[in-house]
Motif scaffolding. Sequence first.
Motif, PDB file in Angstrom:
ATOM      1  N   ARG A  78     -16.208  13.083   3.637  1.00  0.00           N
ATOM      2  CA  ARG A  78     -14.913  12.510   3.228  1.00  0.00           C
ATOM      3  C   ARG A  78     -14.506  13.152   1.910  1.00  0.00           C
ATOM      4  O   ARG A  78     -15.356  13.407   1.046  1.00  0.00           O
ATOM      5  CB  ARG A  78     -15.054  10.986   3.085  1.00  0.00           C
ATOM      6  N   TYR A 108      -3.938  14.838   6.107  1.00  0.00           N
ATOM      7  CA  TYR A 108      -5.004  14.267   6.949  1.00  0.00           C
ATOM      8  C   TYR A 108      -5.963  15.328   7.480  1.00  0.00           C
ATOM      9  O   TYR A 108      -6.707  15.074   8.420  1.00  0.00           O
ATOM     10  CB  TYR A 108      -4.389  13.440   8.092  1.00  0.00           C
ATOM     11  N   THR A 159     -12.372   8.475  11.241  1.00  0.00           N
ATOM     12  CA  THR A 159     -11.218   9.347  10.968  1.00  0.00           C
ATOM     13  C   THR A 159      -9.935   8.558  10.729  1.00  0.00           C
ATOM     14  O   THR A 159      -9.036   9.032  10.044  1.00  0.00           O
ATOM     15  CB  THR A 159     -10.988  10.360  12.108  1.00  0.00           C
ATOM     16  N   GLY A 160      -9.845   7.360  11.307  1.00  0.00           N
ATOM     17  CA  GLY A 160      -8.662   6.540  11.076  1.00  0.00           C
ATOM     18  C   GLY A 160      -9.020   5.063  11.051  1.00  0.00           C
ATOM     19  O   GLY A 160      -8.157   4.210  11.277  1.00  0.00           O
ATOM     20  N   ASP A 161     -10.280   4.769  10.779  1.00  0.00           N
ATOM     21  CA  ASP A 161     -10.774   3.383  10.815  1.00  0.00           C
ATOM     22  C   ASP A 161     -11.861   3.182   9.761  1.00  0.00           C
ATOM     23  O   ASP A 161     -12.564   4.123   9.414  1.00  0.00           O
ATOM     24  CB  ASP A 161     -11.402   3.073  12.182  1.00  0.00           C
ATOM     25  N   ASN A 162     -12.003   1.937   9.317  1.00  0.00           N
ATOM     26  CA  ASN A 162     -13.113   1.588   8.430  1.00  0.00           C
ATOM     27  C   ASN A 162     -14.342   1.198   9.256  1.00  0.00           C
ATOM     28  O   ASN A 162     -14.226   0.887  10.440  1.00  0.00           O
ATOM     29  CB  ASN A 162     -12.708   0.430   7.505  1.00  0.00           C
ATOM     30  N   LYS A 185      -2.797   6.797   0.896  1.00  0.00           N
ATOM     31  CA  LYS A 185      -2.552   7.088   2.317  1.00  0.00           C
ATOM     32  C   LYS A 185      -1.494   8.187   2.386  1.00  0.00           C
ATOM     33  O   LYS A 185      -0.316   7.932   2.604  1.00  0.00           O
ATOM     34  CB  LYS A 185      -2.134   5.818   3.061  1.00  0.00           C
ATOM     35  N   GLU A 187     -16.180   6.332   6.121  1.00  0.00           N
ATOM     36  CA  GLU A 187     -15.298   5.722   7.123  1.00  0.00           C
ATOM     37  C   GLU A 187     -15.142   6.652   8.321  1.00  0.00           C
ATOM     38  O   GLU A 187     -15.608   7.794   8.302  1.00  0.00           O
ATOM     39  CB  GLU A 187     -13.943   5.380   6.507  1.00  0.00           C
ATOM     40  N   LEU A 225     -10.151   4.669   2.597  1.00  0.00           N
ATOM     41  CA  LEU A 225      -8.877   3.970   2.553  1.00  0.00           C
ATOM     42  C   LEU A 225      -9.211   2.481   2.646  1.00  0.00           C
ATOM     43  O   LEU A 225     -10.008   2.069   3.496  1.00  0.00           O
ATOM     44  CB  LEU A 225      -7.987   4.368   3.736  1.00  0.00           C
ATOM     45  N   ARG A 275       0.835  -1.210   0.000  1.00  0.00           N
ATOM     46  CA  ARG A 275       0.000   0.000   0.000  1.00  0.00           C
ATOM     47  C   ARG A 275       0.870   1.260   0.000  1.00  0.00           C
ATOM     48  O   ARG A 275       0.570   2.236  -0.682  1.00  0.00           O
ATOM     49  CB  ARG A 275      -0.953  -0.019   1.200  1.00  0.00           C
ATOM     50  N   GLY A 288      -8.577  -0.378   4.101  1.00  0.00           N
ATOM     51  CA  GLY A 288      -7.838  -0.780   5.294  1.00  0.00           C
ATOM     52  C   GLY A 288      -7.369  -2.223   5.217  1.00  0.00           C
ATOM     53  O   GLY A 288      -8.067  -3.099   4.692  1.00  0.00           O
ATOM     54  N   ILE A 289      -6.203  -2.448   5.760  1.00  0.00           N
ATOM     55  CA  ILE A 289      -5.655  -3.802   5.801  1.00  0.00           C
ATOM     56  C   ILE A 289      -6.404  -4.613   6.848  1.00  0.00           C
ATOM     57  O   ILE A 289      -6.681  -5.795   6.653  1.00  0.00           O
ATOM     58  CB  ILE A 289      -4.135  -3.718   6.011  1.00  0.00           C
ATOM     59  N   THR A 290      -6.787  -3.967   7.932  1.00  0.00           N
ATOM     60  CA  THR A 290      -7.612  -4.659   8.937  1.00  0.00           C
ATOM     61  C   THR A 290      -8.982  -4.986   8.332  1.00  0.00           C
ATOM     62  O   THR A 290      -9.541  -6.055   8.576  1.00  0.00           O
ATOM     63  CB  THR A 290      -7.785  -3.772  10.189  1.00  0.00           C
ATOM     64  N   ASN A 292      -9.637  14.353   7.795  1.00  0.00           N
ATOM     65  CA  ASN A 292      -9.892  13.491   8.952  1.00  0.00           C
ATOM     66  C   ASN A 292      -9.832  14.288  10.253  1.00  0.00           C
ATOM     67  O   ASN A 292     -10.594  14.042  11.185  1.00  0.00           O
ATOM     68  CB  ASN A 292      -8.852  12.365   8.997  1.00  0.00           C
ATOM     69  N   GLY A 307      -9.103  -0.921  12.307  1.00  0.00           N
ATOM     70  CA  GLY A 307      -7.897  -0.189  11.938  1.00  0.00           C
ATOM     71  C   GLY A 307      -6.699  -0.814  12.637  1.00  0.00           C
ATOM     72  O   GLY A 307      -6.866  -1.548  13.618  1.00  0.00           O
ATOM     73  N   THR A 308      -5.533  -0.506  12.131  1.00  0.00           N
ATOM     74  CA  THR A 308      -4.318  -1.086  12.692  1.00  0.00           C
ATOM     75  C   THR A 308      -4.179  -0.777  14.179  1.00  0.00           C
ATOM     76  O   THR A 308      -3.881  -1.661  14.987  1.00  0.00           O
ATOM     77  CB  THR A 308      -3.096  -0.571  11.920  1.00  0.00           C
TER      78      THR A 308
HETATM   79  N1  PMP Z   1      -9.213   4.734   7.180  1.00  0.00           N
HETATM   80  C1  PMP Z   1      -8.335   5.704   7.436  1.00  0.00           C
HETATM   81  C2  PMP Z   1      -8.631   7.092   7.015  1.00  0.00           C
HETATM   82  C3  PMP Z   1      -7.136   5.399   8.128  1.00  0.00           C
HETATM   83  O1  PMP Z   1      -6.247   6.357   8.388  1.00  0.00           O
HETATM   84  C4  PMP Z   1      -6.904   4.075   8.539  1.00  0.00           C
HETATM   85  C5  PMP Z   1      -5.678   3.741   9.337  1.00  0.00           C
HETATM   86  N2  PMP Z   1      -4.546   3.589   8.549  1.00  0.00           N
HETATM   87  C6  PMP Z   1      -7.862   3.090   8.216  1.00  0.00           C
HETATM   88  C7  PMP Z   1      -9.007   3.463   7.540  1.00  0.00           C
HETATM   89  C8  PMP Z   1      -7.651   1.665   8.598  1.00  0.00           C
HETATM   90  O2  PMP Z   1      -6.653   1.097   7.805  1.00  0.00           O
HETATM   91  P1  PMP Z   1      -5.741  -0.104   8.342  1.00  0.00           P
HETATM   92  O3  PMP Z   1      -6.673  -1.189   8.749  1.00  0.00           O
HETATM   93  O4  PMP Z   1      -4.919  -0.469   7.172  1.00  0.00           O
HETATM   94  O5  PMP Z   1      -4.965   0.418   9.480  1.00  0.00           O
END
Ligand code: PMP
Length: 300
Positions: free
Chosen positions: A140, A155, A186-189, A151, A184, A208, A52, A210-212, A158, A247-248
């Motif tokens: 968004r 930001y 701010t930092g998670d799906n 990515k 989504e 985004l 990514r 997300g890998i999670t 967010n 999210g991670t």
């Molecule tokens: N959406 C946003 C905007 C993010 O910043 C993140 C964290 N990187 C995620 C989703 C979740 O992504 P991941 O599971 O890859 O951490």
Amino acid sequence: MGLIIYFDGKYVPEEEAKVSVFDHGLLYGDGVFEGIRAYNGRVFKLKEHLKRLYESARCIQLNIGLTEEEMEEVVLETLRRNNLRDGYIRLVVTRGRGDLGLDPRKCPKPLVFCIASKIQLYPEELYQKGLEVVTVPTRRNVPEALNPRIKSLNYLNNILAKIEANLAGVPEAIMLNNEGYVAEATGDNVFIVKNGVLITPPPHVGILEGITRNTVMELARKRGIPVEERVFTRLDLFIADECFLTGTAAEIIPVVKVDGRVIGNGEPGEITTALIKDFRELTKVDGPKIYAEDVEEAAL
Ligand code: PMP
């Protein structure tokens, strides 16, 4: 004790890891990054994170200057230098130093740095009780303007949403896209469960990937839970049986209230709880090992 940082090709004490005021990552948010976790002596989904990162860099025509293999070693070595088996890794590539204009052609060399530190875990109580969130007026970024699949270091979208969550007195915000579909946090799906089906917005909504998020979809399918990537609205959140964020940093965190409406029975749902369990199991065994001794141990 201070951390050892990988910074521009060297491992240095954190006091020495200083970014120029002419760096375009700072001046313009021109750069890309990853947040990665190490669990139990392994770097979880490292290949996926690097893929990514390199794809985000390609989208902004940023040549990182290291191969993915070299970058993998940077991540592992930064963890080793800090004696970490569990932690959070922040890998950043900026456009590097340029002039005061925004033209990236004026930046001859990207800056790569990697921070590995202890993870600031959310309190366990939040995983037991679940979060309250709000949907916020800030939409968004539209993919046609700044695609959320990149990515990037930009930001502010967010952060504006996070400020709105702060003003509402809740820990997290859910953003809608310009058409009003759930995008989504701010930092998670975002995921919901309705009638036994796991649903999450598709990438074209503007998220985004997300890998999670991908991991959770795989884990659900393994359990025989139907998974659908499809658009849904704020109303679907209100009438969902379950809701959670991925999210991670947050891993899988249940959501029990949205805009004051109780979700399901107000407690983390059955499918959410099962997926948290599966996810935690997987984190113990996925990804490259940080220390060679661990390899020998496993070979015995
Ligand atoms: N959406 C946003 C905007 C993010 O910043 C993140 C964290 N990187 C995620 C989703 C979740 O992504 P991941 O599971 O890859 O951490």
